[in-house]
Write a protein that holds these residues in place. Structure first.
Motif, PDB file in Angstrom:
ATOM      1  N   LEU A 156       0.819  -1.200   0.000  1.00 17.18           N
ATOM      2  CA  LEU A 156       0.000   0.000   0.000  1.00 17.18           C
ATOM      3  C   LEU A 156       0.863   1.264   0.000  1.00 17.18           C
ATOM      4  CD1 LEU A 156      -2.722  -1.015   2.629  1.00 17.18           C
ATOM      5  CD2 LEU A 156      -2.870  -1.135   0.134  1.00 17.18           C
ATOM      6  N   PRO A 157       0.436   2.310  -0.698  1.00 17.14           N
ATOM      7  CA  PRO A 157       1.200   3.571  -0.756  1.00 17.14           C
ATOM      8  C   PRO A 157       1.006   4.409   0.502  1.00 17.14           C
ATOM      9  CG  PRO A 157      -0.795   3.785  -2.044  1.00 17.14           C
ATOM     10  CD  PRO A 157      -0.767   2.358  -1.563  1.00 17.14           C
ATOM     11  N   ILE A 158       1.428   3.843   1.639  1.00 19.94           N
ATOM     12  CA  ILE A 158       1.297   4.520   2.925  1.00 19.94           C
ATOM     13  C   ILE A 158       2.686   4.630   3.549  1.00 19.94           C
ATOM     14  CG2 ILE A 158       0.239   4.447   5.216  1.00 19.94           C
ATOM     15  CD1 ILE A 158      -1.906   2.618   4.048  1.00 19.94           C
ATOM     16  N   SER A 159       3.015   5.793   4.059  1.00 14.62           N
ATOM     17  CA  SER A 159       4.314   5.955   4.691  1.00 14.62           C
ATOM     18  C   SER A 159       4.421   5.077   5.931  1.00 14.62           C
ATOM     19  CB  SER A 159       4.548   7.423   5.081  1.00 14.62           C
ATOM     20  OG  SER A 159       3.566   7.870   5.978  1.00 14.62           O
ATOM     21  N   GLU A 160       5.564   4.410   6.065  1.00 15.81           N
ATOM     22  CA  GLU A 160       5.820   3.516   7.210  1.00 15.81           C
ATOM     23  C   GLU A 160       4.656   2.554   7.424  1.00 15.81           C
ATOM     24  OE1 GLU A 160       8.624   3.295   8.527  1.00 15.81           O
ATOM     25  OE2 GLU A 160       9.571   5.157   7.879  1.00 15.81           O
ATOM     26  N   ASN A 161       4.233   1.908   6.337  1.00 16.43           N
ATOM     27  CA  ASN A 161       3.037   1.065   6.398  1.00 16.43           C
ATOM     28  C   ASN A 161       3.161  -0.100   7.377  1.00 16.43           C
ATOM     29  OD1 ASN A 161       4.898  -0.291   4.749  1.00 16.43           O
ATOM     30  ND2 ASN A 161       3.822   0.312   2.876  1.00 16.43           N
ATOM     31  N   ILE A 162       4.267  -0.830   7.308  1.00 15.04           N
ATOM     32  CA  ILE A 162       4.448  -1.980   8.196  1.00 15.04           C
ATOM     33  C   ILE A 162       4.568  -1.531   9.647  1.00 15.04           C
ATOM     34  CG2 ILE A 162       5.974  -3.882   8.812  1.00 15.04           C
ATOM     35  CD1 ILE A 162       4.357  -4.427   6.361  1.00 15.04           C
ATOM     36  N   THR A 163       5.344  -0.481   9.886  1.00 10.67           N
ATOM     37  CA  THR A 163       5.555   0.001  11.254  1.00 10.67           C
ATOM     38  C   THR A 163       4.250   0.468  11.886  1.00 10.67           C
ATOM     39  OG1 THR A 163       7.767   0.741  10.606  1.00 10.67           O
ATOM     40  CG2 THR A 163       6.896   1.572  12.687  1.00 10.67           C
ATOM     41  N   ALA A 164       3.484   1.286  11.144  1.00 10.01           N
ATOM     42  CA  ALA A 164       2.220   1.786  11.672  1.00 10.01           C
ATOM     43  C   ALA A 164       1.241   0.648  11.945  1.00 10.01           C
ATOM     44  CB  ALA A 164       1.607   2.782  10.690  1.00 10.01           C
ATOM     45  N   THR A 165       1.227  -0.341  11.060  1.00  9.90           N
ATOM     46  CA  THR A 165       0.341  -1.483  11.251  1.00  9.90           C
ATOM     47  C   THR A 165       0.686  -2.241  12.523  1.00  9.90           C
ATOM     48  OG1 THR A 165       0.021  -1.738   8.862  1.00  9.90           O
ATOM     49  CG2 THR A 165      -0.479  -3.646  10.235  1.00  9.90           C
ATOM     50  N   MET A 166       1.974  -2.443  12.763  1.00 10.39           N
ATOM     51  CA  MET A 166       2.383  -3.183  13.958  1.00 10.39           C
ATOM     52  C   MET A 166       2.121  -2.377  15.225  1.00 10.39           C
ATOM     53  SD  MET A 166       3.133  -6.188  13.194  1.00 10.39           S
ATOM     54  CE  MET A 166       3.384  -6.504  14.932  1.00 10.39           C
ATOM     55  N   VAL A 167       2.254  -1.050  15.169  1.00  9.77           N
ATOM     56  CA  VAL A 167       1.919  -0.235  16.334  1.00  9.77           C
ATOM     57  C   VAL A 167       0.460  -0.470  16.723  1.00  9.77           C
ATOM     58  CG1 VAL A 167       1.540   2.121  17.158  1.00  9.77           C
ATOM     59  CG2 VAL A 167       3.653   1.554  15.959  1.00  9.77           C
ATOM     60  N   VAL A 168      -0.423  -0.439  15.734  1.00 12.06           N
ATOM     61  CA  VAL A 168      -1.842  -0.670  15.991  1.00 12.06           C
ATOM     62  C   VAL A 168      -2.078  -2.069  16.546  1.00 12.06           C
ATOM     63  CG1 VAL A 168      -4.113  -0.880  14.915  1.00 12.06           C
ATOM     64  CG2 VAL A 168      -2.587   0.980  14.242  1.00 12.06           C
ATOM     65  N   LEU A 169      -1.431  -3.068  15.955  1.00 12.89           N
ATOM     66  CA  LEU A 169      -1.633  -4.444  16.395  1.00 12.89           C
ATOM     67  C   LEU A 169      -1.099  -4.677  17.811  1.00 12.89           C
ATOM     68  CD1 LEU A 169      -0.781  -6.463  13.148  1.00 12.89           C
ATOM     69  CD2 LEU A 169      -3.036  -6.041  14.153  1.00 12.89           C
ATOM     70  N   VAL A 170       0.040  -4.089  18.129  1.00  9.96           N
ATOM     71  CA  VAL A 170       0.594  -4.241  19.475  1.00  9.96           C
ATOM     72  C   VAL A 170      -0.344  -3.630  20.504  1.00  9.96           C
ATOM     73  CG1 VAL A 170       2.473  -3.554  21.015  1.00  9.96           C
ATOM     74  CG2 VAL A 170       2.997  -4.364  18.719  1.00  9.96           C
ATOM     75  N   ARG A 223       8.567 -12.402   7.450  1.00 12.17           N
ATOM     76  CA  ARG A 223       9.785 -11.934   6.775  1.00 12.17           C
ATOM     77  C   ARG A 223      10.104 -10.476   7.104  1.00 12.17           C
ATOM     78  NH1 ARG A 223       8.515  -9.212   1.829  1.00 12.17           N
ATOM     79  NH2 ARG A 223       6.286  -9.249   1.328  1.00 12.17           N
ATOM     80  N   PHE A 224       9.269  -9.846   7.924  1.00 14.09           N
ATOM     81  CA  PHE A 224       9.475  -8.436   8.265  1.00 14.09           C
ATOM     82  C   PHE A 224      10.150  -8.260   9.618  1.00 14.09           C
ATOM     83  CE2 PHE A 224       5.639  -8.704   5.602  1.00 14.09           C
ATOM     84  CZ  PHE A 224       6.059  -7.927   4.527  1.00 14.09           C
ATOM     85  N   ARG A 225      10.604  -9.329  10.203  1.00 11.72           N
ATOM     86  CA  ARG A 225      11.158  -9.274  11.550  1.00 11.72           C
ATOM     87  C   ARG A 225      12.280  -8.243  11.685  1.00 11.72           C
ATOM     88  NH1 ARG A 225      14.147 -14.312  14.649  1.00 11.72           N
ATOM     89  NH2 ARG A 225      15.072 -13.085  16.325  1.00 11.72           N
ATOM     90  N   HIS A 226      13.287  -8.316  10.829  1.00 10.52           N
ATOM     91  CA  HIS A 226      14.440  -7.415  10.960  1.00 10.52           C
ATOM     92  C   HIS A 226      14.050  -5.966  10.680  1.00 10.52           C
ATOM     93  CE1 HIS A 226      17.118 -10.744  11.600  1.00 10.52           C
ATOM     94  NE2 HIS A 226      16.737 -11.329  10.474  1.00 10.52           N
ATOM     95  N   GLU A 227      13.143  -5.771   9.746  1.00  3.60           N
ATOM     96  CA  GLU A 227      12.668  -4.413   9.467  1.00  3.60           C
ATOM     97  C   GLU A 227      11.970  -3.830  10.689  1.00  3.60           C
ATOM     98  OE1 GLU A 227       9.426  -2.097   6.603  1.00  3.60           O
ATOM     99  OE2 GLU A 227      10.091  -4.121   6.077  1.00  3.60           O
ATOM    100  N   LEU A 228      11.166  -4.640  11.350  1.00  8.09           N
ATOM    101  CA  LEU A 228      10.457  -4.182  12.540  1.00  8.09           C
ATOM    102  C   LEU A 228      11.427  -3.854  13.669  1.00  8.09           C
ATOM    103  CD1 LEU A 228       7.437  -6.659  12.523  1.00  8.09           C
ATOM    104  CD2 LEU A 228       7.368  -4.197  12.067  1.00  8.09           C
ATOM    105  N   GLU A 229      12.440  -4.666  13.843  1.00  9.91           N
ATOM    106  CA  GLU A 229      13.435  -4.400  14.881  1.00  9.91           C
ATOM    107  C   GLU A 229      14.096  -3.055  14.659  1.00  9.91           C
ATOM    108  OE1 GLU A 229      16.076  -7.709  14.727  1.00  9.91           O
ATOM    109  OE2 GLU A 229      14.939  -8.884  16.183  1.00  9.91           O
ATOM    110  N   GLU A 230      14.481  -2.775  13.418  1.00  7.07           N
ATOM    111  CA  GLU A 230      15.159  -1.521  13.111  1.00  7.07           C
ATOM    112  C   GLU A 230      14.229  -0.324  13.295  1.00  7.07           C
ATOM    113  OE1 GLU A 230      18.347  -0.950  12.446  1.00  7.07           O
ATOM    114  OE2 GLU A 230      18.701  -3.080  12.845  1.00  7.07           O
ATOM    115  N   LYS A 231      12.992  -0.453  12.871  1.00  9.48           N
ATOM    116  CA  LYS A 231      12.046   0.658  12.923  1.00  9.48           C
ATOM    117  C   LYS A 231      11.667   1.015  14.357  1.00  9.48           C
ATOM    118  CE  LYS A 231      11.421   1.327   8.456  1.00  9.48           C
ATOM    119  NZ  LYS A 231      11.735   2.611   7.787  1.00  9.48           N
ATOM    120  N   PHE A 232      11.452  -0.002  15.181  1.00  7.54           N
ATOM    121  CA  PHE A 232      10.957   0.239  16.531  1.00  7.54           C
ATOM    122  C   PHE A 232      12.063   0.603  17.511  1.00  7.54           C
ATOM    123  CE2 PHE A 232       7.146  -1.811  14.983  1.00  7.54           C
ATOM    124  CZ  PHE A 232       6.138  -1.212  15.720  1.00  7.54           C
TER     125      PHE A 232
END
Length: 440
Positions: free
Chosen positions: A249-263, A293-302
């Motif tokens: 999706l064309p959303i800035s920080e899409n994965i990070t924002a999604t995980m914030v909501v889910l957490v 497969r997003f584990r390392h990306e999430l670690e870096e972002k958070f």
């Protein structure tokens, strides 16, 4: 913990560009408090690392120094008395976010397959880590004139475990993915579930419950089971697919924002719907996200925002609760015995459970030490006792001191227990450790 700020609107909408007629606005005062808390946490963490101790130890001590025992942060001259409740509650909410996302990061460092391998150890350690503290609590409290029912409740307080401090320390040491670290996280989940069940049973049968008896206990068990089952199924089946779709999706920080909501949603569901601590929900969603497969990306972002803002506030907030002046006379002796019982009972109980299921003596000791910290879970149980009229303020003061002592003891003891051990995972070095490494 459920924190409510009735006048949050007043805090948020008070003009911040200029001082009010009575001095600085609440927002300006909060900015100074927050800056002071973060600076003190990082400076103390740096000094602690320079002395060869985990940074978290210094951050906890910074809270004690800033608390009512010494500086008394909320009584500083620039804070108006009527604004103290707003500042305290807002800082507590940030601290709650800190522990939520700290346990999420601990979940990201967890391999569920490895956790299943040590499931037997986790179960035995979790169970014995509840039984022994309850027994020790009864033995300590009854000689001071407390009835068996009240002594039993004090034992339940000692049974609660919060491994957020241990998880952070083991992350710093780079050993969270070792067998002891994985078993520690699993045992903590079992411990939390058992304590909630025991507390529910106690309130239903002895003190202040709604009178539902066995039916109330069954409802609690069903709620827990439903939460764990639904969360696991959604995490294993839906989460990887959902994150892959969101990534496109064309959303800035899409994965990070999604995980914030889910957490946040999972932490809310854990406590409100499942009846377990919110940190259990945060840990679960982290462990499930680690399988994607997003584990390392999430670690870096958070990592940046968590360790720059949220976690330091959480560690300092624990120290801010301590008021050594509220304990005097015989209460000091009682509080001291409670602290000793809290440490010894967890080491013996959890260590024995690990030893009986195949861990060697050193690994059992490490697991027992890692389960010592009580953190916010012990305070939650104690606050229930106060609200139900089971405990007095003396016991609550002893509980707060016990939380501080066990929290300070754990990182120091874990450092000794893992001395000479090689890092087995990438871990997350604190900023203080990086700076010290560079300085040397």
């Amino acid at each position: 913990m459920n924190l409510v700020i009735p006048s949050l609107g007043k805090l948020l909408y008070t003009p911040t560009a200029a001082a009010t007629s009575e001095g600085m606005s609440p927002v300006l005062q909060f900015l100074l408090v927050l800056a002071l808390v973060i600076f003190a946490a990082k400076a103390a963490g740096y000094l602690s690392a320079r002395l060869g101790q985990p940074a978290v130890l210094g951050e906890l001590l910074a809270g004690v120094v800033l608390g009512p025992s010494l500086i008394n942060l909320y009584n500083l001259g620039f804070i108006q008395p009527e604004n103290r409740p707003y500042l305290e509650n807002t800082l507590k909410i940030i601290a709650e976010l800190g522990v939520i996302f700290l346990m999420f990061m601990a979940g990201l460092e967890t391999n569920l397959s490895e956790m299943f391998k040590v499931g037997k150890v986790a179960v035995f350690s979790g169970v014995s880590g509840v039984i022994f503290p309850i027994a020790f609590g009864i033995l300590v409290a009854m000689p001071f004139g407390y009835t068996f029912e009240k002594s039993l409740f004090i034992g339940i307080i000692l049974a609660a475990t919060s491994v957020s401090i241990s998880a952070q320390t083991m992350l710093e040491l780079g050993v969270l993915r070792k067998r002891e670290g994985v078993a520690l996280l699993g045992a903590a989940v079992f411990d939390d579930v058992l304590v909630v069940l025991v507390l529910s049973f106690y309130l239903a049968m002895v003190g202040g419950g709604s009178g539902g008896g066995a039916l109330e206990i069954i409802v609690v068990i069903l709620k827990m089971a439903a939460f764990f089952l639904v969360t696991a199924l959604l995490g294993l089946k839906v989460l990887p697919w959902a994150l892959s779709r969101v990534k496109k999706l064309p959303i800035s920080e899409n994965i990070t924002a999604t995980m914030v909501v889910l957490v946040l949603l999972t932490a809310w569901a854990a406590e409100y719907l499942g009846g377990v601590a919110l940190i259990v929900g945060a840990f679960m969603v982290g462990a499930l996200a680690a399988r994607t497969r997003f584990r390392h990306e999430l670690e870096e972002k958070f990592r940046t925002i968590i360790y720059a803002l949220l976690v330091p506030v959480f560690f300092v907030s624990i120290g801010l609760l301590v008021n050594l002046g509220s304990i005097n006379g015989e209460a000091w002796f009682f509080a001291g015995l409670v602290c000793v019982a809290a440490i010894v009972s967890k080491i013996i109980g959890c260590g024995l459970g690990a030893r009986l299921t195949g861990f060697n003596n050193l690994s059992s000791l490490r697991l027992g030490v890692g389960m010592v910290s009580r953190g916010e879970v012990g305070l939650i149980v104690a606050s229930v006792g106060i609200s139900e009229g089971i405990l007095n303020q003396q016991v609550y003061a002893a509980t707060v001191l016990m939380v501080l002592v066990t929290t300070l003891f754990t990182p120091f003891a874990l450092k000794l227990a893992f001395r000479g051990e090689k890092r087995t995972d990438a871990g997350i070095k604190s900023a203080e450790q990086v700076e010290v490494s560079g300085a040397n």
